[in-house]
Motif scaffolding. Structure first.
Motif, PDB file in Angstrom:
ATOM      1  N   THR A 134      38.701  51.234  38.335  1.00 16.66           N
ATOM      2  CA  THR A 134      39.743  50.999  37.338  1.00 16.66           C
ATOM      3  C   THR A 134      39.776  49.522  37.003  1.00 16.66           C
ATOM      4  OG1 THR A 134      41.048  52.838  38.206  1.00 16.66           O
ATOM      5  CG2 THR A 134      42.204  51.236  36.829  1.00 16.66           C
ATOM      6  N   SER A 147      41.174  46.018  36.036  1.00 17.45           N
ATOM      7  CA  SER A 147      42.433  45.307  36.274  1.00 17.45           C
ATOM      8  C   SER A 147      42.704  44.342  35.131  1.00 17.45           C
ATOM      9  CB  SER A 147      42.354  44.510  37.582  1.00 17.45           C
ATOM     10  OG  SER A 147      42.131  45.371  38.670  1.00 17.45           O
ATOM     11  N   GLY A 148      43.974  44.063  34.887  1.00 16.20           N
ATOM     12  CA  GLY A 148      44.362  43.070  33.904  1.00 16.20           C
ATOM     13  C   GLY A 148      44.604  43.654  32.530  1.00 16.20           C
ATOM     14  N   PRO A 203      41.962  42.688  28.896  1.00 14.81           N
ATOM     15  CA  PRO A 203      41.761  41.953  30.155  1.00 14.81           C
ATOM     16  C   PRO A 203      40.844  40.763  29.897  1.00 14.81           C
ATOM     17  CG  PRO A 203      41.211  44.294  30.405  1.00 14.81           C
ATOM     18  CD  PRO A 203      41.408  44.037  28.947  1.00 14.81           C
ATOM     19  N   SER A 206      38.030  42.192  36.633  1.00 16.02           N
ATOM     20  CA  SER A 206      37.849  42.739  37.976  1.00 16.02           C
ATOM     21  C   SER A 206      38.212  44.225  37.979  1.00 16.02           C
ATOM     22  CB  SER A 206      38.696  41.964  38.984  1.00 16.02           C
ATOM     23  OG  SER A 206      40.063  42.054  38.640  1.00 16.02           O
ATOM     24  N   THR A 207      37.847  44.894  39.060  1.00 16.09           N
ATOM     25  CA  THR A 207      38.103  46.329  39.175  1.00 16.09           C
ATOM     26  C   THR A 207      38.695  46.648  40.539  1.00 16.09           C
ATOM     27  OG1 THR A 207      35.851  46.742  39.975  1.00 16.09           O
ATOM     28  CG2 THR A 207      36.244  46.968  37.592  1.00 16.09           C
ATOM     29  N   THR A 208      39.339  47.793  40.611  1.00 15.49           N
ATOM     30  CA  THR A 208      39.835  48.323  41.879  1.00 15.49           C
ATOM     31  C   THR A 208      39.292  49.732  42.040  1.00 15.49           C
ATOM     32  OG1 THR A 208      41.847  49.200  40.859  1.00 15.49           O
ATOM     33  CG2 THR A 208      41.972  46.972  41.770  1.00 15.49           C
TER      34      THR A 208
END
Length: 114
Positions: free
Chosen positions: A46, A48-49, A85, A90-92
């Motif tokens: 997913t 981020s931002g 973003p 970045s990702t999670t």
């Protein structure tokens, strides 16, 4: 337009989400910023931002490089953004860490009239 998944609690909630998805920017393309380590093929990451509703962009890991680095991927869901973003994003999620992506967002061309 990208594929989206989710749930709605009422028909008004569903209509609101459909308008958001249809009228906001979504991820049109992406490139790897950093491949990260420890990922597994099939992981869903997913982004981020940014400012999004009802959903952020999701990226599916297709193949791996050495050490579980992301080799290839596809944009699974484009998200629905009012503010993008920052790149690299970045990702999670997934089994690894450190993957970032440079995203290009595009408007859908739709507007909502009331």
């Amino acid at each position: 337009m990208a594929w989206f998944t989710g749930t709605a609690t009422t028909y008004l909630d569903l209509l609101t989400k459909l308008v958001q998805i249809a009228t906001r920017q979504s991820v049109a393309s992406a490139t790897i910023g950093a491949a990260g380590t420890g990922y597994t093929a099939g992981d869903i990451l997913t982004v981020s931002g940014g400012t999004f509703a009802p959903t952020a962009a999701k990226i599916r890991v297709l193949t791996l490089g050495g050490g579980g680095a992301v080799g290839t991927f596809k944009v699974q869901e484009g998200g629905a953004y009012t503010a993008a973003p920052s790149n690299p994003a970045s990702t999670t999620g997934g089994t690894g860490s450190g993957a970032t992506f440079n995203l290009t967002l595009a408007a859908t061309g739709w507007t909502a009239l009331r």
